[in-house]
Scaffold this motif. Structure first.
Motif, PDB file in Angstrom:
ATOM      1  N   TRP A 137       0.814  -1.211   0.000  1.00 29.56           N
ATOM      2  CA  TRP A 137       0.000   0.000   0.000  1.00 29.56           C
ATOM      3  C   TRP A 137       0.853   1.268   0.000  1.00 29.56           C
ATOM      4  N   LEU A 138       2.159   1.132   0.185  1.00 26.42           N
ATOM      5  CA  LEU A 138       3.049   2.290   0.192  1.00 26.42           C
ATOM      6  C   LEU A 138       3.433   2.625  -1.240  1.00 26.42           C
ATOM      7  N   ALA A 139       3.093   3.839  -1.680  1.00 25.68           N
ATOM      8  CA  ALA A 139       3.297   4.212  -3.080  1.00 25.68           C
ATOM      9  C   ALA A 139       4.325   5.319  -3.271  1.00 25.68           C
ATOM     10  N   LEU A 140       4.289   6.350  -2.446  1.00 26.86           N
ATOM     11  CA  LEU A 140       5.164   7.500  -2.643  1.00 26.86           C
ATOM     12  C   LEU A 140       6.580   7.217  -2.142  1.00 26.86           C
ATOM     13  N   PRO A 141       7.593   7.617  -2.911  1.00 24.30           N
ATOM     14  CA  PRO A 141       8.983   7.366  -2.497  1.00 24.30           C
ATOM     15  C   PRO A 141       9.302   7.906  -1.111  1.00 24.30           C
ATOM     16  N   GLU A 142       8.770   9.089  -0.764  1.00 18.70           N
ATOM     17  CA  GLU A 142       9.085   9.674   0.539  1.00 18.70           C
ATOM     18  C   GLU A 142       8.428   8.916   1.696  1.00 18.70           C
ATOM     19  N   VAL A 143       7.497   8.042   1.378  1.00 18.32           N
ATOM     20  CA  VAL A 143       6.889   7.178   2.386  1.00 18.32           C
ATOM     21  C   VAL A 143       7.593   5.824   2.411  1.00 18.32           C
ATOM     22  N   LYS A 144       7.891   5.299   1.242  1.00 18.95           N
ATOM     23  CA  LYS A 144       8.516   3.982   1.125  1.00 18.95           C
ATOM     24  C   LYS A 144       9.974   3.971   1.583  1.00 18.95           C
ATOM     25  N   ASP A 145      10.670   5.087   1.428  1.00 12.32           N
ATOM     26  CA  ASP A 145      12.098   5.155   1.709  1.00 12.32           C
ATOM     27  C   ASP A 145      12.365   5.041   3.214  1.00 12.32           C
ATOM     28  N   PRO A 146      13.020   3.988   3.672  1.00  9.89           N
ATOM     29  CA  PRO A 146      13.275   3.842   5.112  1.00  9.89           C
ATOM     30  C   PRO A 146      14.171   4.945   5.676  1.00  9.89           C
ATOM     31  N   LYS A 147      14.942   5.624   4.817  1.00  4.48           N
ATOM     32  CA  LYS A 147      15.820   6.684   5.286  1.00  4.48           C
ATOM     33  C   LYS A 147      15.040   7.906   5.764  1.00  4.48           C
ATOM     34  N   GLN A 148      13.767   7.984   5.430  1.00  2.00           N
ATOM     35  CA  GLN A 148      12.932   9.096   5.892  1.00  2.00           C
ATOM     36  C   GLN A 148      12.436   8.882   7.319  1.00  2.00           C
ATOM     37  N   TRP A 149      12.686   7.676   7.851  1.00  2.05           N
ATOM     38  CA  TRP A 149      12.152   7.304   9.155  1.00  2.05           C
ATOM     39  C   TRP A 149      13.267   6.984  10.141  1.00  2.05           C
ATOM     40  N   TRP A 150      13.138   7.501  11.362  1.00  3.48           N
ATOM     41  CA  TRP A 150      14.060   7.135  12.427  1.00  3.48           C
ATOM     42  C   TRP A 150      13.900   5.636  12.695  1.00  3.48           C
ATOM     43  N   GLY A 151      14.988   4.906  12.542  1.00  2.64           N
ATOM     44  CA  GLY A 151      14.936   3.461  12.729  1.00  2.64           C
ATOM     45  C   GLY A 151      14.513   2.692  11.502  1.00  2.64           C
ATOM     46  N   GLY A 152      14.308   3.403  10.375  1.00  4.20           N
ATOM     47  CA  GLY A 152      13.807   2.725   9.187  1.00  4.20           C
ATOM     48  C   GLY A 152      12.346   2.354   9.390  1.00  4.20           C
ATOM     49  N   HIS A 153      11.911   1.288   8.777  1.00  6.16           N
ATOM     50  CA  HIS A 153      10.538   0.838   8.956  1.00  6.16           C
ATOM     51  C   HIS A 153      10.476  -0.090  10.174  1.00  6.16           C
ATOM     52  N   LEU A 154       9.676   0.299  11.161  1.00  8.36           N
ATOM     53  CA  LEU A 154       9.527  -0.485  12.384  1.00  8.36           C
ATOM     54  C   LEU A 154       8.121  -1.060  12.456  1.00  8.36           C
ATOM     55  N   TRP A 155       8.026  -2.260  13.001  1.00 10.87           N
ATOM     56  CA  TRP A 155       6.770  -2.986  13.016  1.00 10.87           C
ATOM     57  C   TRP A 155       6.415  -3.459  14.411  1.00 10.87           C
ATOM     58  N   VAL A 156       5.143  -3.576  14.678  1.00 10.08           N
ATOM     59  CA  VAL A 156       4.667  -4.140  15.935  1.00 10.08           C
ATOM     60  C   VAL A 156       4.701  -5.659  15.873  1.00 10.08           C
ATOM     61  N   ASP A 157       4.211  -6.219  14.772  1.00 13.29           N
ATOM     62  CA  ASP A 157       4.106  -7.676  14.661  1.00 13.29           C
ATOM     63  C   ASP A 157       5.461  -8.313  14.360  1.00 13.29           C
TER      64      ASP A 157
END
Length: 376
Positions: free
Chosen positions: A129-149
């Motif tokens: 469901w992630l489409a935009l590069p600025e959302v998909k790019d883990p470098k935009q997020w502290w810790g990259g993509h983090l998950w609960v599950d």
């Protein structure tokens, strides 16, 4: 974990926060990426669907801002449902089993999502469901993509912070009187401590689990003997503190107090006790229902939510901290929240958080079981 020192909420800070919530031009314009042909085709298809149906935390401010700003940006209605996470999740799970698709996605706490949605097998993997590069790019997020599950597929954690969920009525308590969790056992506070029921998912059971792990079961037995004012209605509990029914409240987040703060009532966040605090994503966890009724609108909303504009709005409305690196979260300190990205490495946060599926199994569930036995 190093001790965190948090300033208490003051009238000036709340006024300043109110200005940011209402001032025009606070949020940046969408990036050029969002103008790509593929994205525009998606938005056109979403407009034909007409709406997206979203389950939100019980925050009037978040509901208002999300509905207004998303429609302003894309011309698509957001039909929102606000309730405590456990109630919302139960409704969504029941409807899914009955073949009804009223909801597209849910935003809320991890415990109710894991127990009521993930375990029921009603969630869709999020990455497609992630489409935009600025959302998909883990470098935009502290810790990259983090998950609960544990599978790292179904419950996306877009917030990470240290939260003050112990608040006090400043007409009844001096912050110097409660500097340790042991101070709650002072006979002076008997019948004067409010608590969001730890037998249900939420910040109440998160705090209970932290105490269970840090102080032990004997401590919790003594705390319960203080005649806790228990409740599950966040609005009623917050009002109880604001109007002096209790002197201290445990388990409610900033957004529950916002109406009373705006009204100038004497509620403030208590500085972190000497035992420290736990890390959390709070209400900042995203789950998408399988085969949502409005798939195109869902995709547009998810990318807006996880983009800079959506994260600005959610952080300010909830008083909770996004993990996006391009959103300034330092202002949240005035409302009793410290963004993890501002003060610690990811590895340290992962040690002290208690909202992942693993921590829910090892800490939160045993603590909750003890609460159910103790609070019969």
């Amino acid at each position: 974990m190093p001790k965190q020192i948090i300033k208490t909420v003051n009238v000036f800070a709340i006024g300043l926060l109110g200005f940011f919530l209402t001032a025009p031009g606070v949020y940046g314009q969408p990036t050029k990426t969002s103008g790509s042909m593929e994205w525009e085709q998606l938005v056109d298809a979403a407009k034909k669907e007409g709406k997206v149906t979203v389950s939100l935390p019980a925050s009037a401010e978040m509901k208002k801002r999300v509905e207004e700003q998303f429609k302003k940006r894309y011309g698509i209605e957001v039909e929102t449902f606000t309730a405590r996470g456990s109630a919302a999740v139960r409704r969504m799970a029941d409807e899914f089993k009955a073949g009804v698709r009223n909801f597209d996605l849910h935003i809320g706490g991890s415990s109710s999502i894991v127990s009521g949605m993930l375990a029921e097998g009603i969630l869709d993997p999020i990455e497609p469901w992630l489409a935009l590069p600025e959302v998909k790019d883990p470098k935009q997020w502290w810790g990259g993509h983090l998950w609960v599950d544990s599978a790292k597929r179904f419950v996306y954690m877009f917030q990470a912070y240290l939260s003050e969920v112990i608040w006090y009525n400043s007409d009844l308590v001096k912050p110097s009187e409660i500097r340790s969790l042991d101070d709650f056992l002072n006979p002076k506070w008997k019948g004067k401590i409010g608590y969001l029921d730890p037998r249900t998912p939420g910040a109440g059971d998160s705090s209970w689990a932290f105490m269970w792990k840090t102080k032990g079961e004997d401590y919790l037995k003594k705390l319960v003997a203080q005649d806790l004012y228990l409740g599950r209605d966040q609005r009623v509990l917050a009002e109880g503190l604001a109007k002096g029914r209790v002197a201290v409240m445990i388990g409610l987040s900033y957004y529950s107090y916002l109406p009373f703060l705006k009204a100038g009532l004497p509620v403030k966040t208590l500085p972190t006790p000497k035992e420290g605090n736990y890390g959390t994503g709070g209400s900042g966890n995203l789950a998408i229902i399988k085969t949502p009724a409005h798939p195109n609108s869902t995709k547009v909303f998810v990318n807006w939510l996880l983009g800079r504009e959506g994260q600005e709005i959610v952080s300010r409305a909830l008083g909770q901290a996004t993990r996006r690196l391009d959103v300034d979260t330092r202002f949240l300190r005035e409302s009793g929240t410290i963004a993890a990205k501002d003060v610690m490495p990811v590895s340290e946060f992962l040690q002290i958080e208690n909202q992942s599926e693993e921590k829910l199994d090892k800490i939160r569930e045993p603590a909750s079981k003890f609460a159910r036995v103790l609070l019969k």
